[in-house]
Design an enzyme around this catalytic site. Structure first.
Site, PDB file in Angstrom:
ATOM      1  N   GLU A 114       0.873  -1.183   0.000  1.00 43.50           N
ATOM      2  CA  GLU A 114       0.000   0.000   0.000  1.00 43.50           C
ATOM      3  C   GLU A 114       0.909   1.233   0.000  1.00 43.50           C
ATOM      4  O   GLU A 114       0.997   1.939  -0.990  1.00 43.50           O
ATOM      5  CB  GLU A 114      -0.924  -0.024   1.233  1.00 43.50           C
ATOM      6  CG  GLU A 114      -1.893   1.166   1.301  1.00 43.50           C
ATOM      7  CD  GLU A 114      -2.652   1.230   2.638  1.00 43.50           C
ATOM      8  OE1 GLU A 114      -2.204   0.622   3.621  1.00 43.50           O
ATOM      9  OE2 GLU A 114      -3.681   1.931   2.685  1.00 43.50           O
ATOM     10  N   ASP A 143     -12.483  -1.037   3.542  1.00 44.48           N
ATOM     11  CA  ASP A 143     -11.432  -0.533   4.432  1.00 44.48           C
ATOM     12  C   ASP A 143     -12.029   0.173   5.646  1.00 44.48           C
ATOM     13  O   ASP A 143     -11.946  -0.337   6.762  1.00 44.48           O
ATOM     14  CB  ASP A 143     -10.446   0.384   3.696  1.00 44.48           C
ATOM     15  CG  ASP A 143      -9.051   0.350   4.325  1.00 44.48           C
ATOM     16  OD1 ASP A 143      -8.831  -0.463   5.240  1.00 44.48           O
ATOM     17  OD2 ASP A 143      -8.176   1.136   3.899  1.00 44.48           O
TER      18      ASP A 143
HETATM   19 ZN   LIG Z   1      -6.779  -1.592   6.233  1.00 41.17          ZN
END
Ligand SMILES: [Zn+2]
Length: 329
Positions: A206, A283
């Site tokens: 990420e 998320d």
């Molecule tokens: Zn996360």
């Protein structure tokens, strides 16, 4: 297909943080109950503190939105309420399965132990499941935290996960600032997880690049959180496909934190083409102002996601549920 129709594919959420999904209404109610003074008095006033927009500058701005929810989530009573209300909301939106994650070590400012935090969340999701007539199945993932000084607490998290496996907890995770604290620093945590038979997912690729994902695989991760930057490494993509490792992708969040710059460049379709098991998740429902169904609607509207692709993503999510992964193990 209509946008509403596309929302229907968002019935499973495998990457969903409890603190980042605490609603404004719940925050205000719990703050008032506890006599906690907030600068905001109404949901409208509170939202700018707990939600980012698409033009969010970076991960730091994103992470600031967790301050108020975390301040509120410091008692077992409030963790129970948060988990229960999130579970109820997910059911209302039509979800049938969700894995809710949180870091038990972040809820101890007033003395709540990791185990008490876990018990409270499990009780909350249990109540939500029961009330739904078992129409929704809810599970918990316990996050270890990246940081200077988190190893002891992380080891306790992994041991707690082992103690509650099969009782609502399905896995351990590693969350936090990936750019500052590389995955490789957390070998001890995942050696313990392996020894105790705790399945693992790791936030990787990420903020950091492919090497973080390689490390996560080396540590035995059965799934990868985000994995946006796997696109930079051909061999890694082949490995993910060959091993059937699901990626828990979260498009809105990835755009907000700038893990992905533009939705047209989002690697999801390329991953699908290469046979990688991509899944689509929210998320943080409050911080990112989204939910699983909305992610499908967004991809349909702005990325041209087809129904066939949406169906494949949904099937991938079914197969990637930790309940099923554990069943296959
Ligand atoms: Zn996360």
């Amino acid at each position: 297909m209509s946008i509403k129709g596309m929302e229907g594919y968002g019935k499973i959420d495998l990457h969903l943080h409890l603190d980042g999904s605490l609603s404004a209404g719940t925050i205000l109610r719990l703050a008032e109950k506890d006599g906690v003074k907030l600068a905001a008095k109404t949901e409208e006033e509170l939202l700018p503190y707990i939600t980012v927009s698409r033009d969010c500058r970076d991960l730091n701005e994103y992470l600031r939105c967790f301050e108020i929810p975390l301040m509120i989530l410091q008692t077992a009573e409030n963790l129970f309420a948060a988990a229960y209300e999130l579970g109820r909301e997910l059911r209302k939106k039509g979800l049938v399965y969700a894995e809710i994650r949180f870091a038990p070590q972040l809820h101890g400012r007033l003395g709540t132990t990791q185990e008490e935090a876990v018990q409270a969340v499990l009780a909350g999701i249990h109540k939500a499941m029961e009330e739904s007539g078992d129409k929704i199945c809810l599970r918990a993932i316990l996050c270890c935290m990246r940081g200077e000084d988190t190893h002891e607490a992380n080891l306790e998290t992994v041991r707690t996960a082992a103690g509650y496996l099969g009782k609502g907890v399905v896995a351990a995770d590693l969350a936090g600032a990936e750019g500052l604290y590389p995955t490789g620093d957390f070998a001890e945590e995942f050696t313990l997880a392996r020894d105790l038979g705790v399945p693992v997912t790791i936030h990787a690729g990420e903020a950091d690049g492919p090497k973080s994902i390689w490390k996560a695989l080396e540590f035995g991760a059965a799934r990868i959180g985000h994995g946006v930057r796997a696109i930079e490494d051909e061999e890694l993509m082949r490995e993910l496909a060959a091993r059937g490792i699901p990626l828990e992708m979260c498009p809105t969040s990835n755009l907000q934190t700038k893990a992905a710059e533009r939705i047209v460049d989002y690697p999801l379709r390329e991953y699908l083409r290469r046979g990688i098991k991509v899944t689509v998740n929210s998320d943080n429902m409050t911080v990112s102002d989204t939910w699983a169904g909305n992610e499908f609607a967004l991809l349909s509207k702005e990325y041209g996601l087809t129904e066939a692709e949406a169906e494949l993503l949904y099937r991938n999510a079914e197969e990637a549920e930790f309940d099923r992964i554990a069943g296959r193990a």
